[in-house]
Every structure is written in structure tokens, then in C-alpha cells.
Design a protein around this motif. Structure first.
Motif, PDB file in Angstrom:
ATOM      1  N   LYS A  65       0.846  -1.256  -0.049  1.00 19.90           N
ATOM      2  CA  LYS A  65       0.011   0.050  -0.123  1.00 19.90           C
ATOM      3  C   LYS A  65       0.873   1.130   0.174  1.00 19.90           C
ATOM      4  O   LYS A  65       0.659   2.312  -0.521  1.00 19.90           O
ATOM      5  CB  LYS A  65      -1.002  -0.125   1.044  1.00 19.90           C
ATOM      6  N   TRP A  66       1.959   1.076   0.779  1.00 18.92           N
ATOM      7  CA  TRP A  66       2.967   2.449   0.898  1.00 18.92           C
ATOM      8  C   TRP A  66       3.514   2.755  -0.562  1.00 18.92           C
ATOM      9  O   TRP A  66       3.359   3.709  -1.006  1.00 18.92           O
ATOM     10  CB  TRP A  66       4.066   2.029   1.777  1.00 18.92           C
ATOM     11  N   ASN A  67       3.727   1.713  -1.223  1.00 17.68           N
ATOM     12  CA  ASN A  67       4.388   1.655  -2.697  1.00 17.68           C
ATOM     13  C   ASN A  67       3.127   2.193  -3.709  1.00 17.68           C
ATOM     14  O   ASN A  67       3.500   3.108  -4.502  1.00 17.68           O
ATOM     15  CB  ASN A  67       4.877   0.362  -3.073  1.00 17.68           C
ATOM     16  N   ASN A  68       2.099   2.037  -3.375  1.00 15.54           N
ATOM     17  CA  ASN A  68       1.190   2.503  -4.300  1.00 15.54           C
ATOM     18  C   ASN A  68       0.734   3.956  -3.792  1.00 15.54           C
ATOM     19  O   ASN A  68      -0.096   4.417  -4.785  1.00 15.54           O
ATOM     20  CB  ASN A  68      -0.087   1.723  -4.198  1.00 15.54           C
ATOM     21  N   GLY A  69       1.079   4.416  -2.515  1.00 22.84           N
ATOM     22  CA  GLY A  69       0.773   5.657  -2.178  1.00 22.84           C
ATOM     23  C   GLY A  69      -0.714   5.649  -1.433  1.00 22.84           C
ATOM     24  O   GLY A  69      -1.669   4.917  -1.740  1.00 22.84           O
ATOM     25  N   ILE A  70      -1.018   6.570  -0.869  1.00 22.29           N
ATOM     26  CA  ILE A  70      -2.381   6.896  -0.217  1.00 22.29           C
ATOM     27  C   ILE A  70      -3.477   7.080  -1.335  1.00 22.29           C
ATOM     28  O   ILE A  70      -4.272   6.403  -1.478  1.00 22.29           O
ATOM     29  CB  ILE A  70      -2.090   8.112   0.762  1.00 22.29           C
ATOM     30  N   ASP A  71      -3.024   7.701  -2.693  1.00 19.69           N
ATOM     31  CA  ASP A  71      -4.043   8.033  -3.454  1.00 19.69           C
ATOM     32  C   ASP A  71      -4.225   6.877  -4.112  1.00 19.69           C
ATOM     33  O   ASP A  71      -5.533   6.363  -4.563  1.00 19.69           O
ATOM     34  CB  ASP A  71      -3.458   8.988  -4.422  1.00 19.69           C
ATOM     35  N   GLY A  72      -3.312   6.157  -4.621  1.00 15.83           N
ATOM     36  CA  GLY A  72      -3.392   4.672  -5.207  1.00 15.83           C
ATOM     37  C   GLY A  72      -4.205   3.860  -4.449  1.00 15.83           C
ATOM     38  O   GLY A  72      -5.329   3.044  -5.009  1.00 15.83           O
ATOM     39  N   PRO A  77     -12.650   6.094   1.596  1.00 13.52           N
ATOM     40  CA  PRO A  77     -11.405   5.229   1.101  1.00 13.52           C
ATOM     41  C   PRO A  77     -10.117   5.941   1.442  1.00 13.52           C
ATOM     42  O   PRO A  77      -9.174   5.218   1.791  1.00 13.52           O
ATOM     43  CB  PRO A  77     -11.658   5.458  -0.434  1.00 13.52           C
ATOM     44  N   THR A  78     -10.103   7.258   1.454  1.00 16.17           N
ATOM     45  CA  THR A  78      -8.802   7.844   1.723  1.00 16.17           C
ATOM     46  C   THR A  78      -8.454   7.612   3.409  1.00 16.17           C
ATOM     47  O   THR A  78      -7.191   7.276   3.648  1.00 16.17           O
ATOM     48  CB  THR A  78      -8.813   9.518   1.589  1.00 16.17           C
ATOM     49  N   VAL A  79      -9.438   7.855   4.138  1.00 17.86           N
ATOM     50  CA  VAL A  79      -9.330   7.632   5.464  1.00 17.86           C
ATOM     51  C   VAL A  79      -9.210   6.185   5.693  1.00 17.86           C
ATOM     52  O   VAL A  79      -8.269   5.791   6.593  1.00 17.86           O
ATOM     53  CB  VAL A  79     -10.788   7.975   6.347  1.00 17.86           C
ATOM     54  N   ALA A  80      -9.688   5.051   4.866  1.00 21.23           N
ATOM     55  CA  ALA A  80      -9.386   3.768   5.149  1.00 21.23           C
ATOM     56  C   ALA A  80      -8.100   3.137   4.788  1.00 21.23           C
ATOM     57  O   ALA A  80      -7.279   2.664   5.426  1.00 21.23           O
ATOM     58  CB  ALA A  80     -10.519   2.905   4.371  1.00 21.23           C
ATOM     59  N   ALA A  81      -7.282   4.069   3.683  1.00 24.61           N
ATOM     60  CA  ALA A  81      -6.167   3.827   3.311  1.00 24.61           C
ATOM     61  C   ALA A  81      -5.363   4.164   4.189  1.00 24.61           C
ATOM     62  O   ALA A  81      -4.228   3.454   4.594  1.00 24.61           O
ATOM     63  CB  ALA A  81      -5.849   4.581   1.959  1.00 24.61           C
ATOM     64  N   VAL A  82      -5.233   5.421   4.845  1.00 28.57           N
ATOM     65  CA  VAL A  82      -4.383   5.878   5.944  1.00 28.57           C
ATOM     66  C   VAL A  82      -4.350   4.968   7.093  1.00 28.57           C
ATOM     67  O   VAL A  82      -3.454   4.503   7.742  1.00 28.57           O
ATOM     68  CB  VAL A  82      -4.490   7.259   6.205  1.00 28.57           C
ATOM     69  N   PHE A  83      -5.711   4.383   7.477  1.00 27.00           N
ATOM     70  CA  PHE A  83      -5.769   3.705   8.688  1.00 27.00           C
ATOM     71  C   PHE A  83      -5.120   2.229   8.306  1.00 27.00           C
ATOM     72  O   PHE A  83      -4.294   1.734   9.074  1.00 27.00           O
ATOM     73  CB  PHE A  83      -7.467   3.451   8.941  1.00 27.00           C
ATOM     74  N   ALA A  84      -5.424   1.757   7.364  1.00 23.42           N
ATOM     75  CA  ALA A  84      -4.698   0.275   6.704  1.00 23.42           C
ATOM     76  C   ALA A  84      -3.283   0.413   6.974  1.00 23.42           C
ATOM     77  O   ALA A  84      -2.592  -0.349   7.427  1.00 23.42           O
ATOM     78  CB  ALA A  84      -5.346  -0.024   5.871  1.00 23.42           C
ATOM     79  N   MET A  85      -2.935   1.627   6.117  1.00 20.05           N
ATOM     80  CA  MET A  85      -1.440   1.915   6.233  1.00 20.05           C
ATOM     81  C   MET A  85      -0.497   1.956   7.660  1.00 20.05           C
ATOM     82  O   MET A  85       0.371   1.198   7.788  1.00 20.05           O
ATOM     83  CB  MET A  85      -1.100   2.764   5.256  1.00 20.05           C
ATOM     84  N   THR A  86      -1.256   2.511   8.375  1.00 13.35           N
ATOM     85  CA  THR A  86      -0.767   2.909   9.734  1.00 13.35           C
ATOM     86  C   THR A  86      -0.726   1.380  10.285  1.00 13.35           C
ATOM     87  O   THR A  86       0.095   1.013  11.074  1.00 13.35           O
ATOM     88  CB  THR A  86      -1.728   3.910  10.656  1.00 13.35           C
ATOM     89  N   VAL A  87      -1.794   0.874  10.203  1.00 13.48           N
ATOM     90  CA  VAL A  87      -1.963  -0.387  11.127  1.00 13.48           C
ATOM     91  C   VAL A  87      -0.875  -1.539  10.714  1.00 13.48           C
ATOM     92  O   VAL A  87      -0.238  -2.032  11.389  1.00 13.48           O
ATOM     93  CB  VAL A  87      -3.375  -1.028  11.248  1.00 13.48           C
ATOM     94  N   GLU A  88      -1.108  -1.660   9.396  1.00 11.41           N
ATOM     95  CA  GLU A  88      -0.050  -2.425   8.808  1.00 11.41           C
ATOM     96  C   GLU A  88       1.445  -2.314   8.602  1.00 11.41           C
ATOM     97  O   GLU A  88       2.068  -3.358   8.862  1.00 11.41           O
ATOM     98  CB  GLU A  88      -0.585  -2.894   7.141  1.00 11.41           C
TER      99      GLU A  88
END
Length: 146
Positions: free
Chosen positions: A28-35, A48-59
Motif C-alpha cells: 500500500k505504501w508503494n501504491n501511495g495513499i491516493d493509489g 477510501p482515503t481515511v481507510a487507506a491511511v488507517f490500513a497503512m498505519t496499522v499494517e
């Protein structure tokens, strides 16, 4: 002696679960938050943006914390939240097993939750809070026996 083996097994379990989540977080980090948010939007995940930040932070950060044994219950719950989202948005239609099935997502979520609430003595959580709790319980036991 059994306790030491148990603690090492729990540490290895934490490392195994965390490495898988960390690998997904780094993707996810490599895809970026927008991707990542774009992919989440296509799969129907709300905010989706909030979910992306949350998922990246937890993972990513959560997995590092899980390996060293810090805030394990919180990370375990975070793993469940992310896994339920992945299960419902991507894997559910593929069934339990087979290509794209949710068996791995289910096992990782439940293993993360179980290890989060029982991560063993080889953890920062035990070092910071477990010893104090054990001392208080011993003192309470002594008072009851007196």
C-alpha cells in the motif's frame, strides 16, 4: 521451562502474523495513499482515503509494534478491522478456499486478535505493564491468605 517455550512460540507467532500484515502495508505504501484509496473506492470501501491511511498505519506501524510487543491488544483489534474490510470488500465472493478466498484473511485476523491479547512475556507490554500487574496480584493474594 514450558513457560519459556510458550513465550518463544508466542513471539514467533507475533512475528509471523506481523510480517504478513507488514508486507501488505508496504504494498500500500508503494501504491501511495491516493493509489490505495482509489483501489479501496473501486471495491466499495467507504471513506477510501481515511481507510487507506488507517490500513497503512496499522499494517506498517502496528506490525512493527506487534513484533516488539507494544500495544498488542490495540494492534490485534486493528488487524481484525482491516481483515473484516478486506474479507467483505474483496474476498467474500470467492468463498472460503480457492483463488482469492478468505481463509488466509480469516486466520490472520483471528491469530492477530488472539496474540494481541496473549502475546507472552517476551514483549514490551509485559515489561511495561505485566510485571506491575503480577506484583499487584501477588500482593492481593498475600492479603487474602493473611
Amino acid at each position: 521451562m514450558f513457560g519459556r517455550f510458550k513465550d518463544v512460540a508466542l513471539l514467533l507467532g507475533r512475528i509471523g502474523v506481523a510480517v504478513v500484515f507488514l508486507a501488505h502495508g508496504l504494498q500500500k505504501w508503494n501504491n501511495g495513499i491516493d493509489g490505495t484509496a482509489k483501489f479501496f473506492s473501486m471495491t466499495g470501501i467507504p471513506l477510501p482515503t481515511v481507510a487507506a491511511v488507517f490500513a497503512m498505519t496499522v499494517e506498517i506501524l502496528g506490525s512493527i509494534a506487534f513484533i516488539v510487543g507494544f500495544l498488542m491488544p490495540l494492534v490485534g483489534i486493528g488487524y481484525v478491522v482491516i481483515s473484516v474490510g478486506a474479507l467483505l470488500s474483496v474476498h467474500i465472493d470467492n468463498g472460503l478456499t480457492g483463488q482469492g478466498g478468505y481463509e488466509l484473511v480469516l486466520v490472520l485476523a483471528l491469530a492477530g486478535l488472539a496474540l494481541g491479547f496473549n502475546g507472552g512475556r517476551l514483549s514490551l507490554d509485559h515489561l511495561l505493564w505485566g510485571r506491575k500487574r503480577a506484583r499487584r496480584e501477588a500482593e492481593a493474594s498475600e492479603l487474602q491468605n493473611a
